[in-house]
Motif scaffolding. Structure first.
Motif, short mmCIF file in Angstrom:
data_model
loop_
_atom_site.label_atom_id
_atom_site.label_comp_id
_atom_site.label_asym_id
_atom_site.label_seq_id
_atom_site.Cartn_x
_atom_site.Cartn_y
_atom_site.Cartn_z
N LYS A 221 -7.29 0.88 3.93
CA LYS A 221 -6.29 0.66 2.89
C LYS A 221 -6.30 1.82 1.92
O LYS A 221 -7.29 2.55 1.81
CB LYS A 221 -6.55 -0.65 2.15
N ASP A 222 -5.19 2.00 1.25
CA ASP A 222 -5.14 2.94 0.13
C ASP A 222 -5.20 2.12 -1.15
O ASP A 222 -4.80 0.95 -1.17
CB ASP A 222 -3.86 3.78 0.19
N MET A 223 -5.72 2.74 -2.21
CA MET A 223 -5.93 2.01 -3.45
C MET A 223 -5.40 2.79 -4.64
O MET A 223 -5.62 4.00 -4.76
CB MET A 223 -7.43 1.74 -3.65
N ASP A 224 -4.72 2.08 -5.52
CA ASP A 224 -4.27 2.64 -6.79
C ASP A 224 -5.43 2.51 -7.78
O ASP A 224 -5.81 1.41 -8.16
CB ASP A 224 -3.05 1.86 -7.28
N ARG A 225 -5.99 3.63 -8.19
CA ARG A 225 -7.19 3.57 -9.03
C ARG A 225 -6.88 3.19 -10.47
O ARG A 225 -7.79 2.89 -11.24
CB ARG A 225 -7.96 4.89 -8.97
N THR A 226 -5.62 3.24 -10.87
CA THR A 226 -5.24 2.80 -12.21
C THR A 226 -5.08 1.28 -12.26
O THR A 226 -5.62 0.61 -13.14
CB THR A 226 -3.93 3.48 -12.66
N LYS A 227 -4.35 0.76 -11.29
CA LYS A 227 -4.11 -0.68 -11.24
C LYS A 227 -5.25 -1.43 -10.55
O LYS A 227 -5.33 -2.65 -10.65
CB LYS A 227 -2.81 -0.96 -10.49
N LEU A 228 -6.12 -0.70 -9.85
CA LEU A 228 -7.21 -1.32 -9.10
C LEU A 228 -6.69 -2.33 -8.08
O LEU A 228 -7.16 -3.46 -7.99
CB LEU A 228 -8.23 -1.97 -10.03
N SER A 230 -4.38 -2.50 -4.00
CA SER A 230 -3.95 -1.75 -2.82
C SER A 230 -2.52 -1.27 -2.97
O SER A 230 -1.72 -1.84 -3.70
CB SER A 230 -4.11 -2.62 -1.57
N THR A 231 -2.21 -0.19 -2.25
CA THR A 231 -0.88 0.38 -2.28
C THR A 231 -0.58 0.99 -0.92
O THR A 231 -1.41 0.97 -0.02
CB THR A 231 -0.76 1.45 -3.39
N GLU A 232 0.62 1.55 -0.75
CA GLU A 232 0.99 2.14 0.52
C GLU A 232 0.18 3.41 0.77
O GLU A 232 -0.19 4.12 -0.17
CB GLU A 232 2.49 2.48 0.53
N PHE A 233 -0.06 3.71 2.04
CA PHE A 233 -0.82 4.90 2.40
C PHE A 233 -0.15 6.15 1.81
O PHE A 233 1.07 6.30 1.85
CB PHE A 233 -0.88 5.06 3.92
N GLY A 234 -1.00 7.01 1.27
CA GLY A 234 -0.51 8.26 0.70
C GLY A 234 -0.11 8.15 -0.75
O GLY A 234 0.19 9.16 -1.39
N LYS A 235 -0.11 6.94 -1.31
CA LYS A 235 0.31 6.74 -2.70
C LYS A 235 -0.88 6.45 -3.61
O LYS A 235 -0.70 6.29 -4.82
CB LYS A 235 1.33 5.61 -2.79
N GLY A 236 -2.06 6.34 -3.04
CA GLY A 236 -3.23 6.00 -3.82
C GLY A 236 -4.29 7.08 -3.80
O GLY A 236 -3.99 8.26 -3.62
N ALA A 237 -5.54 6.66 -3.97
CA ALA A 237 -6.64 7.58 -4.18
C ALA A 237 -7.55 7.75 -2.98
O ALA A 237 -8.51 8.52 -3.04
CB ALA A 237 -7.48 7.09 -5.37
N ILE A 238 -7.28 7.07 -1.88
CA ILE A 238 -8.19 7.09 -0.74
C ILE A 238 -7.79 8.19 0.25
O ILE A 238 -6.61 8.32 0.60
CB ILE A 238 -8.20 5.73 -0.02
N ASN A 239 -8.76 8.94 0.69
CA ASN A 239 -8.54 10.00 1.67
C ASN A 239 -8.57 9.37 3.06
O ASN A 239 -9.62 9.29 3.70
CB ASN A 239 -9.60 11.08 1.52
#
Length: 282
Positions: A221-228, A230-239
């Motif tokens: 999963k990808d994660m939005d580190r501000t909202k803590l 999950s989000t769509e791939f490529g839109k968050g903080a996970i490589n």
């Protein structure tokens, strides 16, 4: 137990550092497109409850191949019988590989149903008892060891899916490590939720190296580190690319895309995530 948001904020894990920086250069010589993409059906939980068969058909048409179910108000398989969901998925060219369940009073029936589907894994989705202490995690380890024996007799592998709270410490020990150390690596496997591991300031690769062979399943999963969340791939903080490049270190057998929150319609996110993976070179 702290909420995910409170735990992460209070622990100061929002400074994620270089682990989060996207980089595709290391995979430039790799083969484009990720194969055998799986999905955790909790991602489309409402759709599965409304029309399980129709939703599975949509997932198959997008290209998803591997499935992991989750408990629902209609039971373990969204109102479908074990053999029924097995046949439907196989007819669609997909495989039901795993399921999220509880180790509870219905455990015997849960194992029997899983064996009937022919799935390979049963994953406990949350701690069966409360308490963020070493002693409690040792008790949970005993529960898991017994559950794993039940699964082994039925020809199924048992595992546990982490969240973020398992990375709290008690008496100087990381509680997740207590579970790993107190259970048999041959019988109790772990399904690593990569997003939550990283958001707690840990590197999944360190765990792959320290505990080889323990992580045959992933939640990708990808994660939005501000909202803590999950989000769509490529839109968050996970490589995402880095994680997939280390699949062999994990001895990963299957990974399941999971997204719990959405910017729009869940099926749009599901399609976006699949297409994102097809553009990667690993």
């Amino acid at each position: 137990m702290n909420s995910r948001r409170d735990f992460l904020k209070s622990s100061g894990y929002l400074a994620l550092g270089a682990l989060m920086l996207p980089s595709l250069t290391a995979s430039a010589k790799g083969k484009a497109g990720v194969k055998n993409v799986g999905i955790q059906l909790y991602t489309v939980r409402h759709e599965m409850l409304q029309d399980a068969v129709g939703t599975l058909k949509q997932l198959a048409s997008i290209g998803y191949k591997e499935l992991e179910s989750a408990r629902s108000e209609k039971g373990l398989y969204y109102g479908l019988q074990p053999r029924e969901i097995s046949k439907i998925t196989k007819d669609l060219g997909m495989n039901l590989r795993s399921g999220h369940v509880h180790v509870d009073k219905d455990w015997e029936r849960t194992v029997a149903a899983a064996a009937e589907t022919g799935q390979e894994y049963l994953i406990c989705s949350s701690l069966p008892s409360n308490g963020q202490t070493v002693s409690n995690y040792k008790r949970v380890a005993d529960i898991f060891s017994k559950a794993a024996e039940d699964c082994k007799k039925a020809g199924i592998k048992f595992g546990y899916h982490n969240h973020e709270y398992e990375f709290e410490k008690d008496k100087g020990q990381v509680l997740y490590d207590v579970l790993l150390d107190e259970t048999d690596p041959e019988t109790v496997k772990m399904e690593m939720d990569l997003g939550w591991v990283i958001l707690t300031g840990n590197d999944p690769v360190d765990y792959f190296e320290k505990y080889p062979g323990r992580f045959p399943l992933w939640h990708l999963k990808d994660m939005d580190r501000t909202k803590l969340e999950s989000t769509e791939f490529g839109k968050g903080a996970i490589n995402i690319t880095r994680m997939l490049q280390n699949a062999r270190k994990s001895d990963m057998k299957y990974f399941f895309v999971e997204q719990e929150e959405y910017a729009g319609a869940p099926m749009d996110s599901v399609r976006h995530n699949y297409n994102y993976l097809q553009k990667l070179s690993i």
